[in-house]
Design an enzyme around this catalytic site. Structure first.
Site, PDB file in Angstrom:
ATOM      1  N   GLY A 271       0.029   1.211   9.033  1.00  0.00           N
ATOM      2  CA  GLY A 271      -0.617   1.677   7.804  1.00  0.00           C
ATOM      3  C   GLY A 271      -2.125   1.765   7.947  1.00  0.00           C
TER       4      GLY A 271
ATOM      5  CE  LYS B  51      -4.184  -1.878   2.080  1.00  0.00           C
ATOM      6  NZ  LYS B  51      -5.225  -1.694   3.094  1.00  0.00           N
TER       7      LYS B  51
HETATM    8  P1  ATR Z   1      -0.840  -2.476   8.885  1.00  0.00           P
HETATM    9  O1  ATR Z   1      -0.608  -1.861   7.529  1.00  0.00           O
HETATM   10  O2  ATR Z   1      -1.666  -3.721   8.837  1.00  0.00           O
HETATM   11  O3  ATR Z   1      -1.341  -1.486   9.883  1.00  0.00           O
HETATM   12  P2  ATR Z   1       1.823  -2.203   9.984  1.00  0.00           P
HETATM   13  O4  ATR Z   1       2.008  -0.885   9.322  1.00  0.00           O
HETATM   14  O5  ATR Z   1       2.956  -3.180   9.998  1.00  0.00           O
HETATM   15  O6  ATR Z   1       0.600  -3.013   9.375  1.00  0.00           O
HETATM   16  O7  ATR Z   1       1.356  -1.902  11.497  1.00  0.00           O
HETATM   17  C1  ATR Z   1       1.097  -2.923  12.415  1.00  0.00           C
HETATM   18  C2  ATR Z   1       0.496  -2.325  13.673  1.00  0.00           C
HETATM   19  O8  ATR Z   1       0.184  -3.400  14.553  1.00  0.00           O
HETATM   20  C3  ATR Z   1       1.447  -1.438  14.440  1.00  0.00           C
HETATM   21  O9  ATR Z   1       0.703  -0.500  15.189  1.00  0.00           O
HETATM   22  C4  ATR Z   1       2.145  -2.437  15.369  1.00  0.00           C
HETATM   23  O10 ATR Z   1       2.735  -1.904  16.506  1.00  0.00           O
HETATM   24  P3  ATR Z   1       4.268  -1.359  16.418  1.00  0.00           P
HETATM   25  O11 ATR Z   1       4.213  -0.094  15.650  1.00  0.00           O
HETATM   26  O12 ATR Z   1       4.657  -1.183  17.834  1.00  0.00           O
HETATM   27  O13 ATR Z   1       5.038  -2.452  15.718  1.00  0.00           O
HETATM   28  C5  ATR Z   1       0.959  -3.272  15.754  1.00  0.00           C
HETATM   29  N1  ATR Z   1       1.330  -4.588  16.242  1.00  0.00           N
HETATM   30  C6  ATR Z   1       1.724  -5.633  15.488  1.00  0.00           C
HETATM   31  N2  ATR Z   1       1.976  -6.705  16.286  1.00  0.00           N
HETATM   32  C7  ATR Z   1       1.729  -6.312  17.555  1.00  0.00           C
HETATM   33  C8  ATR Z   1       1.769  -6.959  18.820  1.00  0.00           C
HETATM   34  N3  ATR Z   1       2.123  -8.235  18.921  1.00  0.00           N
HETATM   35  N4  ATR Z   1       1.421  -6.247  19.902  1.00  0.00           N
HETATM   36  C9  ATR Z   1       1.046  -4.957  19.797  1.00  0.00           C
HETATM   37  N5  ATR Z   1       0.984  -4.281  18.636  1.00  0.00           N
HETATM   38  C10 ATR Z   1       1.307  -4.949  17.532  1.00  0.00           C
END
Ligand code: ATR
Length: 502
Positions: A363, A297
């Site tokens: 994102g 994206k």
């Molecule tokens: P997307 O486009 O699906 O939003 P991304 O940009 O990789 O994917 O963002 C993932 C989000 O999920 C982020 O807010 C991430 O937190 P971090 O910025 O701290 O990485 C959150 N996230 C993913 N795994 C997580 C976990 N196990 N616990 C808490 N937050 C998580």
């Protein structure tokens, strides 16, 4: 022709299989290498018992088959299939001309356009590239002859292979005569589906069970998700890119919409490992629009010819359409998120003293933040890494946003609305929640943009406390409907159902 590959041990079982799938297929390939030796002769009665074109073949192990017995015995079986009324017999293209002549004689006077030989080659090697696709093209040109249908089944190991395959297929389209072109593996799935657009005479499909070839879809899926029963001529192509993407439910939203409106169009999943190569393929095949999902994206934006202000502001593009010779990007995630919320919650009731909690700063959170940026209340962005939440506040919520660590979200309660935008709690990790032990008052409205499972642990916990909840399914649907409208200039039908003409 949608051709069911039948790998049964007995003729009776093969017959039952074909009858069960009769409404979903146009032809069947009988794999004699799976047949039991004692009763293999029974298979020759099949053409008189089934009113469908039948193909006979007995594949060697090098081509993914099971035949290990005598070679002459195999060849005689194929000749007998030709004599018994099978429409086509599939023989390896590298057999000598004497074998082809003998098989041709076995067809007798029926040999020609509707009954003949499929001269096949299977390449499972991992690097087709332009050189391999060029060899495939030459091989097909060399084999083409009256009554002979050349068939190439080649493994596609990435977006570059798909591009090379499509280039060769497009050149071959200009050459008279039937050909069968099969892209194997996950990268070949879109061309297995859009087989008429790439000039292939047929596509193979499996039964419900394990597919006998990599990337083959079941006859049921070809119909339920793609409506291939009505695919009689080249269609307008649309699709979705992502990695992984074959699990996406978007084809099940777009394709029934086309069918309901009688549009000759097909929406395909494109696994992608190289955006440039995909865009070249899109230009080559005339793909008129495509959805973009994880992880592209953001990465797609610099490759677009133009994009709108929402894409610029959010930094995320989920929809690309072809306009005036170039690719333009928009974002329907924002409106897709907001629309179901507006329907379920009176946003005008929110005031300055109210608090909204947004979990996540990735994102997906950026589309949500842009959507709620006009709300007059305080917005708390709770993220595991606070730095990312702070960045999101600076970019999209400079007035009313406040970044906090995820594990201190409870300290700022109560919230009127809680929005969950991370992947935490999504299948297969469906047992987890980003807010364990959160003290729900029961007055909250909790919106989790996850749609598998339909009710995440977060939503279950909130509902048990008396809160109103909303899952991500309506958001998924709404953003897809808006894409549909962008792609086709038609409103998404209210009752797409599963049937209707192509
Ligand atoms: P997307 O486009 O699906 O939003 P991304 O940009 O990789 O994917 O963002 C993932 C989000 O999920 C982020 O807010 C991430 O937190 P971090 O910025 O701290 O990485 C959150 N996230 C993913 N795994 C997580 C976990 N196990 N616990 C808490 N937050 C998580």
């Amino acid at each position: 022709m949608r051709t069911l590959v039948v790998t049964e041990k007995s003729a009776e079982a093969a017959l039952r299989r074909i009858e069960a799938q009769r409404n979903l297929i146009d032809a069947a390939e009988i794999r004699l290498d799976y047949a039991e030796t004692d009763t293999i002769g029974d298979f020759f009665s099949l053409p008189s018992r089934i009113s469908l074109p039948l193909i006979a073949t007995a594949r060697l192990p090098r081509d993914g088959g099971l035949w290990e017995r005598d070679e002459e015995e195999r060849f005689l079986l194929l000749c007998r299939a030709a004599e018994s009324g099978f429409s086509f017999v599939d023989l390896e293209a590298d057999r000598d001309s004497g074998a082809f002549a003998r098989l041709k004689r076995a067809f007798g006077s029926g040999f020609g356009a509707e009954r003949g030989i499929i001269a096949s080659f299977h390449w499972f090697s991992q690097d087709l590239g332009d050189a391999g696709a060029g060899r495939m093209e030459q091989e097909i040109l060399h084999l083409l002859a009256p009554g002979i249908i050349p068939k190439a089944a080649v493994m596609l190991s990435g977006s570059r292979d798909l591009l090379a395959f499509c280039r060769a297929a497009c050149r071959l389209k200009g050459v008279k005569g039937r050909k069968i072109l099969v892209g194997m593996g996950s990268y070949g799935v879109p061309v297995r589906l859009a087989y008429r657009n790439i000039g292939s005479f047929l596509t193979y499909c499996s039964d419900q069970g394990e597919a006998p070839a990599p990337g083959q879809l079941s006859a049921g899926v070809l119909e339920s998700d793609y409506g291939l029963g009505g695919y009689h001529r080249e269609a307008r192509l649309f699709g979705i890119i992502g990695n992984p993407v074959l699990h996406s439910s978007s084809p099940r939203i777009h394709n029934p919409g086309y069918r309901r409106l009688g549009l000759n169009a097909l929406y395909l999943p494109f696994p992608c490992d190289d955006l440039q190569a995909f865009l070249e393929t899109a230009r080559l095949l005339g793909i008129q629009g495509f959805s973009v999902t994880v992880p592209f994206k953001e990465k797609i934006i610099p490759l677009l010819d133009e994009y709108d202000d929402t894409v610029r502001r959010i930094g995320s593009c989920n929809t690309v359409y072809h306009s005036g010779g170039g690719f333009s990007g928009i974002n329907t995630d924002m409106e897709g998120f907001l629309d179901p919320l507006r329907h379920r919650y009176d946003l005008d009731s929110l005031g300055l003293a109210d608090r909204v909690l947004l979990i996540g700063a990735g994102g997906a959170a950026r589309s949500v933040a842009a959507a709620i940026s006009t709300l007059p209340c305080e917005i708390y962005i709770a993220n595991r890494s606070v730095g990312r939440a702070e960045q999101l506040v600076r970019d999209l919520l400079p007035e009313q946003g406040r970044a906090i660590p995820l594990n201190s979200a409870a300290d700022y309660a109560p919230y009127r609305i809680i929005i969950q935008s991370t992947s935490v709690g999504m299948s297969p990790d469906s047992g987890s929640t980003p807010l364990p032990d959160f003290p729900f008052s029961g007055e909250e409205f909790v919106y989790d943009i996850i749609y598998t499972p339909e009710k995440s642990v977060l939503l279950q916990t909130a509902e048990a406390a008396g809160a109103r909840i909303l899952s991500g399914a309506p958001m998924l649907r709404r953003q897809a409907e808006l894409q549909f409208e962008c792609f086709t200039s038609c409103e998404y039908p209210a009752d797409p159902g599963q049937t209707g003409s192509f």
